[in-house]
Design a protein around this motif. Structure first.
Motif, mmCIF file in Angstrom:
data_model
loop_
_atom_site.group_PDB
_atom_site.id
_atom_site.type_symbol
_atom_site.label_atom_id
_atom_site.label_comp_id
_atom_site.label_asym_id
_atom_site.label_seq_id
_atom_site.Cartn_x
_atom_site.Cartn_y
_atom_site.Cartn_z
ATOM 1 N N LYS A 159 13.054 -35.972 44.925
ATOM 2 C CA LYS A 159 13.156 -37.136 45.811
ATOM 3 C C LYS A 159 12.675 -36.806 47.219
ATOM 4 O O LYS A 159 11.955 -37.594 47.842
ATOM 5 C CB LYS A 159 14.599 -37.645 45.848
ATOM 6 C CG LYS A 159 15.028 -38.388 44.589
ATOM 7 C CD LYS A 159 16.533 -38.603 44.532
ATOM 8 C CE LYS A 159 17.046 -39.416 45.689
ATOM 9 N NZ LYS A 159 18.514 -39.626 45.593
ATOM 10 N N ARG A 163 9.297 -38.443 49.005
ATOM 11 C CA ARG A 163 9.294 -39.131 50.299
ATOM 12 C C ARG A 163 8.226 -38.548 51.219
ATOM 13 O O ARG A 163 7.543 -39.287 51.948
ATOM 14 C CB ARG A 163 10.678 -39.028 50.961
ATOM 15 C CG ARG A 163 11.767 -39.827 50.264
ATOM 16 C CD ARG A 163 13.010 -39.940 51.125
ATOM 17 N NE ARG A 163 13.637 -38.651 51.419
ATOM 18 C CZ ARG A 163 14.588 -38.082 50.670
ATOM 19 N NH1 ARG A 163 14.989 -38.675 49.560
ATOM 20 N NH2 ARG A 163 15.114 -36.922 51.012
ATOM 21 N N ASP A 164 8.092 -37.244 51.197
ATOM 22 C CA ASP A 164 7.073 -36.593 52.019
ATOM 23 C C ASP A 164 5.669 -37.020 51.579
ATOM 24 O O ASP A 164 4.806 -37.354 52.400
ATOM 25 C CB ASP A 164 7.227 -35.073 51.906
ATOM 26 C CG ASP A 164 6.403 -34.313 52.948
ATOM 27 O OD1 ASP A 164 5.783 -34.960 53.815
ATOM 28 O OD2 ASP A 164 6.397 -33.071 52.890
ATOM 29 N N VAL A 166 4.715 -39.721 49.727
ATOM 30 C CA VAL A 166 4.431 -41.161 49.791
ATOM 31 C C VAL A 166 4.618 -41.722 51.197
ATOM 32 O O VAL A 166 3.723 -42.382 51.742
ATOM 33 C CB VAL A 166 5.313 -41.921 48.784
ATOM 34 C CG1 VAL A 166 5.096 -43.426 48.904
ATOM 35 C CG2 VAL A 166 5.023 -41.452 47.365
ATOM 36 N N HIS A 167 5.786 -41.487 51.789
ATOM 37 C CA HIS A 167 6.098 -42.108 53.081
ATOM 38 C C HIS A 167 5.425 -41.416 54.254
ATOM 39 O O HIS A 167 4.930 -42.075 55.173
ATOM 40 C CB HIS A 167 7.601 -42.141 53.297
ATOM 41 C CG HIS A 167 8.337 -42.985 52.308
ATOM 42 N ND1 HIS A 167 9.698 -42.874 52.082
ATOM 43 C CD2 HIS A 167 7.899 -43.948 51.455
ATOM 44 C CE1 HIS A 167 10.062 -43.734 51.150
ATOM 45 N NE2 HIS A 167 8.988 -44.393 50.754
ATOM 46 N N GLU A 168 5.408 -40.090 54.253
ATOM 47 C CA GLU A 168 4.864 -39.361 55.388
ATOM 48 C C GLU A 168 3.354 -39.176 55.311
ATOM 49 O O GLU A 168 2.690 -39.096 56.342
ATOM 50 C CB GLU A 168 5.538 -37.984 55.506
ATOM 51 C CG GLU A 168 7.031 -38.033 55.709
ATOM 52 C CD GLU A 168 7.423 -38.771 56.981
ATOM 53 O OE1 GLU A 168 6.706 -38.624 57.987
ATOM 54 O OE2 GLU A 168 8.440 -39.498 56.962
ATOM 55 N N ASN A 169 2.814 -39.118 54.095
ATOM 56 C CA ASN A 169 1.397 -38.804 53.949
ATOM 57 C C ASN A 169 0.575 -39.852 53.195
ATOM 58 O O ASN A 169 -0.624 -39.664 52.995
ATOM 59 C CB ASN A 169 1.244 -37.440 53.263
ATOM 60 C CG ASN A 169 1.697 -36.303 54.164
ATOM 61 O OD1 ASN A 169 1.006 -35.929 55.101
ATOM 62 N ND2 ASN A 169 2.884 -35.762 53.895
ATOM 63 N N SER A 170 1.233 -40.935 52.781
ATOM 64 C CA SER A 170 0.534 -42.081 52.173
ATOM 65 C C SER A 170 -0.363 -41.684 51.003
ATOM 66 O O SER A 170 -1.488 -42.169 50.859
ATOM 67 C CB SER A 170 -0.298 -42.811 53.232
ATOM 68 O OG SER A 170 0.510 -43.248 54.288
ATOM 69 N N GLN A 228 14.347 -45.458 46.316
ATOM 70 C CA GLN A 228 13.854 -44.983 47.618
ATOM 71 C C GLN A 228 12.388 -45.347 47.849
ATOM 72 O O GLN A 228 11.742 -44.831 48.765
ATOM 73 C CB GLN A 228 14.060 -43.477 47.765
ATOM 74 C CG GLN A 228 13.241 -42.612 46.826
ATOM 75 C CD GLN A 228 13.328 -41.137 47.186
ATOM 76 O OE1 GLN A 228 14.224 -40.689 47.897
ATOM 77 N NE2 GLN A 228 12.366 -40.357 46.714
ATOM 78 N N ASP A 229 11.874 -46.260 47.016
ATOM 79 C CA ASP A 229 10.516 -46.774 47.175
ATOM 80 C C ASP A 229 9.470 -45.664 47.118
ATOM 81 O O ASP A 229 8.562 -45.606 47.936
ATOM 82 C CB ASP A 229 10.388 -47.557 48.494
ATOM 83 C CG ASP A 229 9.101 -48.376 48.560
ATOM 84 O OD1 ASP A 229 8.566 -48.717 47.489
ATOM 85 O OD2 ASP A 229 8.631 -48.649 49.684
ATOM 86 N N THR A 230 9.616 -44.790 46.136
ATOM 87 C CA THR A 230 8.610 -43.750 45.889
ATOM 88 C C THR A 230 8.239 -43.752 44.405
ATOM 89 O O THR A 230 8.311 -42.732 43.727
ATOM 90 C CB THR A 230 9.122 -42.360 46.304
ATOM 91 O OG1 THR A 230 10.350 -42.079 45.601
ATOM 92 C CG2 THR A 230 9.348 -42.265 47.795
#
Length: 448
Positions: A159, A163-164, A166-170, A228-230
């Protein structure tokens, strides 16, 4: 890894399908140049001859501006793929994702490995790849891993990494289910210790219980990632499943895949139920079946034939290709083309590859380039050439990309230096030039 014992009858290689047949015959929808010509024709038809004569210079100037604007929109946007190749004889635009497997990166980062970019700048281990143009990642998830031998990948670890990514690096990512506490590969497909009950040495858990365990584990992982939307873009059901998974019940024997397919289909059921119960509107992940068979054309064709005939479901064939085990680059090219010809509605990816950046193996005849930093770079460029020649959308994932300074984080008496010598970082955790070999920064166009 060893070549399977089963011997298949030879067959005649078929050429890949015509890309025009793949995408249909609707030329109007795929020819913006024709559309512009029709619009110009309509405009001219509406004008009088006198007006056309007076305004031809203005029309010509506006046409040039429009064409330049189209080129700017086409090439100026940030690419979601590393490279798009236009073959001279085809109108098909090919997308090839530059990808990597950083499953050990977070554990190494926590242990204090000082990752640095090529120029020596300290940087987050995932962001280094983002900055070099990578757009896809691969992430392993285990069942009750011990933390030793680099196996940190329980659900909480996954998880955080998701997040790293998907959210941080798209980035997009492929989730790789290892249905084991240990490495899953053609020689190891053991029932997780947590699924064996009181007797940890017991490995003969029944099929019905395994199907329930697979369902519950797969659904739990997917729901955590949904919340968590990943959500992964693709999901790999098992790792290097040449001989099945969850032995003994899930082992493939003499081509019999009945039990194995029941397990893989149960995993897909769990994914579907996780989506429906959470009201997910996002696209369903592509299903990947992973074979350690990069250059083994006959084996791959026969395996996929048996799998589909037994009711197996998949969207993408994922191949491991290491030249010391899986044949020549030409063997890989032949396998990819044949697989696409035999299963035209499926994609073919290389989900694992790597090459030595320093002298490591004495089995020199199997390595097409020097075992050096330059040799690693040239090998990866050659892999890209194979994928371009393949001619269809695909991806290539570099395995063990962050396997450096493992004495800090591997938690074992071993360090697996041979694996470290195939990473994309040197012994000082500085990125090697090979990191750029999979990314074509000078590409004339990109997929929008």
């Amino acid at each position: 890894m060893t070549t399977p014992n089963k011997v298949f009858q030879p067959f005649e290689l078929e050429y890949e399908i015509d890309p025009e047949e793949e995408r249909g015959q609707d030329q109007e929808a795929s020819a913006p140049r024709d559309l512009r010509e029709r619009r110009r024709h309509n405009i001219l038809s509406a004008l009088t001859c006198e007006a056309v004569l007076r305004s031809w210079k203005i029309i010509l100037a506006l046409t040039v501006c429009v064409l330049l604007g189209v080129v700017d929109l086409w090439c100026g946007r940030s690419c979601r793929c590393f490279s798009v190749s236009r073959h001279e004889s085809r109108a098909l635009v090919q997308t090839i994702y530059a990808a990597f497997d950083p499953s050990e990166a977070l554990g190494a980062k926590r242990a204090g490995v000082p990752f640095k970019d090529i120029d020596g700048t300290p940087k987050d281990p995932i962001k280094i790849f983002k900055d070099h143009g990578y757009t896809y990642s691969r992430l392993r998830v285990m069942v009750g891993p011990s933390g030793s031998y680099g196996l940190f990948q329980d659900i909480e670890y996954v998880k955080e990494m998701a997040r790293d990514i998907v959210h941080e690096n798209s980035m997009k990512y492929l989730l790789d289910f290892h249905y084991s506490h240990w490495w899953a590969d053609p020689e190891n497909q053991w029932v997780p210790l947590d699924w064996r009950g009181d007797n940890e040495t017991k490995n003969d858990v029944g099929l019905d219980e395994l199907k329930e365990r697979v369902y519950n584990h797969t659904r739990a992982v997917m729901e955590e990632l949904i919340l968590q939307d990943t959500i992964p873009d693709a999901v790999q059901i098992g790792n290097e499943v040449n001989a099945g998974m969850l032995w003994e019940e899930g082992r493939i024997v003499n081509g019999n895949m009945e039990n194995f397919v029941q397990l893989t289909n149960r995993a897909i059921d769990a994914m579907e139920d996780a989506f429906s119960s959470n009201g997910v509107a996002a696209p369903f992940p592509k299903i990947v079946m992973h074979l350690a068979a990069g250059g083994w054309t006959e084996f791959t064709e026969q395996w996929l034939t048996n799998f589909t005939q037994a009711g197996g479901v998949f969207d993408i064939v994922g191949l491991s290709y290491y030249p010391q085990w899986h044949g020549s680059l030409q063997d890989l090219a032949d396998n990819m083309k044949n697989t696409k010809a035999k299963f035209p509605d499926k994609d073919v990816w290389v989900v694992e590859t790597a090459y030595y950046w320093t002298e490591t193996s004495s089995d020199l005849e199997k390595f097409p380039f020097d075992q050096s930093e330059d040799g690693q770079y040239e090998y990866l460029k050659a892999i890209v050439d194979v994928l371009v020649d393949y001619g269809h959308d695909t991806a290539v994932f570099y395995w063990g990309s962050h396997w450096t300074q493992s004495d800090r984080w591997m938690d074992s008496d071993e360090t697996w230096d041979e694996t470290a010598h195939r990473a994309l970082f040197d012994e000082n955790a500085k990125a090697l030039k090979g990191i750029d070999a999979l990314v074509r920064k000078g590409s004339p166009s990109c997929a929008l």
